[in-house]
Design an enzyme around this catalytic site. Structure first.
Site, mmCIF file in Angstrom:
data_model
loop_
_atom_site.group_PDB
_atom_site.id
_atom_site.type_symbol
_atom_site.label_atom_id
_atom_site.label_comp_id
_atom_site.label_asym_id
_atom_site.label_seq_id
_atom_site.Cartn_x
_atom_site.Cartn_y
_atom_site.Cartn_z
ATOM 1 N N SER A 47 -11.054 -44.169 15.092
ATOM 2 C CA SER A 47 -11.079 -45.077 13.945
ATOM 3 C C SER A 47 -10.012 -44.834 12.890
ATOM 4 O O SER A 47 -9.640 -45.755 12.159
ATOM 5 C CB SER A 47 -12.455 -45.034 13.285
ATOM 6 O OG SER A 47 -12.774 -43.710 12.888
ATOM 7 N N LYS A 67 -9.865 -49.963 8.711
ATOM 8 C CA LYS A 67 -10.356 -50.595 7.483
ATOM 9 C C LYS A 67 -9.455 -51.718 6.961
ATOM 10 O O LYS A 67 -9.915 -52.597 6.226
ATOM 11 C CB LYS A 67 -10.538 -49.536 6.394
ATOM 12 C CG LYS A 67 -11.717 -48.608 6.606
ATOM 13 C CD LYS A 67 -13.035 -49.310 6.301
ATOM 14 C CE LYS A 67 -14.185 -48.328 6.230
ATOM 15 N NZ LYS A 67 -15.447 -48.989 5.838
#
Length: 331
Positions: free
Chosen positions: A310, A57
């Site tokens: 992720s 992110k």
């Protein structure tokens, strides 16, 4: 329906790649002999859990903040997040020297809340789910005029996440399948554009939790719909309603989205910890869970495959519960 060119171009991803150079880490791609043996494919892991703030992110948040005007920066920024976007915005804001405020659901893992505050952001806990926090965030923006940073449905954010695809191609140009976790759709939209622009034949496979899979439900329905059965340990991807922009990109360029159970997620977390020495959160285990489940074998067997890990922002309590569950079980 908008075309891909109108939504997100490879040029925008390349520009994001330049913006992030020297700021974001180029995370490693490592071959997993365990997953290779288990699946029949040649499997690699893209370790975004080693990115700044512990997840991918940071890429999208930094790229978006870098594009803001002086007036937008002066207002300060605000975001809603289950945790990883929060930390990405918090650190990016700190590096840019601007104020940030993050609205997080009350269910957000304590590790993510604490880390966000430590990066210097004001944290407001509101609502039981991400979508509840998003609604509350909208009310604040309407009152204060702060600059809202969407966690996924934004071209600059998608472009930042798409730099993962560029890095995969830099290290493994002949990759045939890339398995990507899906929440609101930012990472898979960006990665799909990056990969398909290089080689349209690369398979891009999305993975969501059975309990919450707004994007898959929307793709299946042919329109944006909501989906929520129960909470999921993949809290970072627990998005009931996908983005409009991301939905359109996914609809056009992602080969398939599959779902995995909570049991499959827990097994993947355990295997990554025990066999790969990789610490992940639930969302970070989605790609591995898909690979181990056998549900995407036709995209994996005999192929060169990358699974995107992720994020690794997981509470120690969660790790402890996973370990206790499998205690005494021969891995």
């Amino acid at each position: 329906m908008e075309t891909l060119k109108q939504i997100l171009s490879i040029q925008e991803i390349k520009e994001a790649h330049k913006t992030l150079k020297g700021m974001a880490r180029k995370t490693p791609i490592v071959k997993s002999f365990y997953l290779t043996a288990k699946t029949g494919g040649e499997v690699y892991m893209k370790l975004e859990n080693m990115q700044l703030t512990g997840s991918f992110k940071f890429r999208g948040a930094f790229n978006k903040i870098s594009s803001l005007s002086e007036s937008e920066r002066a207002k300060g920024v605000i975001a809603c997040s289950a945790g990883n976007h929060a930390q990405g915005v918090a650190l990016s804001s700190k590096l840019a020297g601007i104020k940030s405020k993050i609205v997080m659901p009350e269910s957000a893992p304590k590790a993510k809340v604490d880390a966000t505050r430590e990066y210097g952001s004001e944290v407001i806990l509101a609502g039981a789910t991400f979508d509840d926090a998003k609604e509350f965030c909208g009310k604040i923006v309407a009152e204060t005029g702060e600059t809202f940073l969407h966690p996924y449905d934004d071209v600059k954010v998608m472009a930042g996440q798409g730099t993962i695809g560029i890095e995969i191609l830099e290290d493994l140009w002949d990759v045939e399948t890339v398995v990507v976790p899906v929440g609101g759709g930012g990472i898979i939209a960006g990665v799909a554009v990056a990969l398909k622009s290089f080689n349209p034949n690369i398979n891009v496979i999305g993975v969501q939790a059975e309990n919450v899979h707004g994007m898959k439900a929307s793709i299946d329905a042919g329109k944006i719909v909501s989906h929520f059965i129960a909470p999921t340990m993949a809290d970072g991807c627990a998005v009931k309603v996908p983005g409009t922009l991301t939905y359109n990109v996914v609809q056009q360029y992602v080969n398939e989205i599959i779902t995995v159970t909570e049991a499959e997620l827990e097994l993947a977390m355990k295997d990554l910890l025990q066999r790969a020495k990789v610490v992940v959160e639930g969302a970070g285990a989605l790609a591995t869970a898909a690979l181990l489940s056998g549900k995407i074998d036709k995209y994996v067997n005999g192929k060169k495959v990358v699974g995107i890990v992720s994020g690794g922002n997981v509470d120690l309590q969660r790790i402890s519960s996973v370990c206790e569950h499998f205690f005494g079980v021969d891995a």
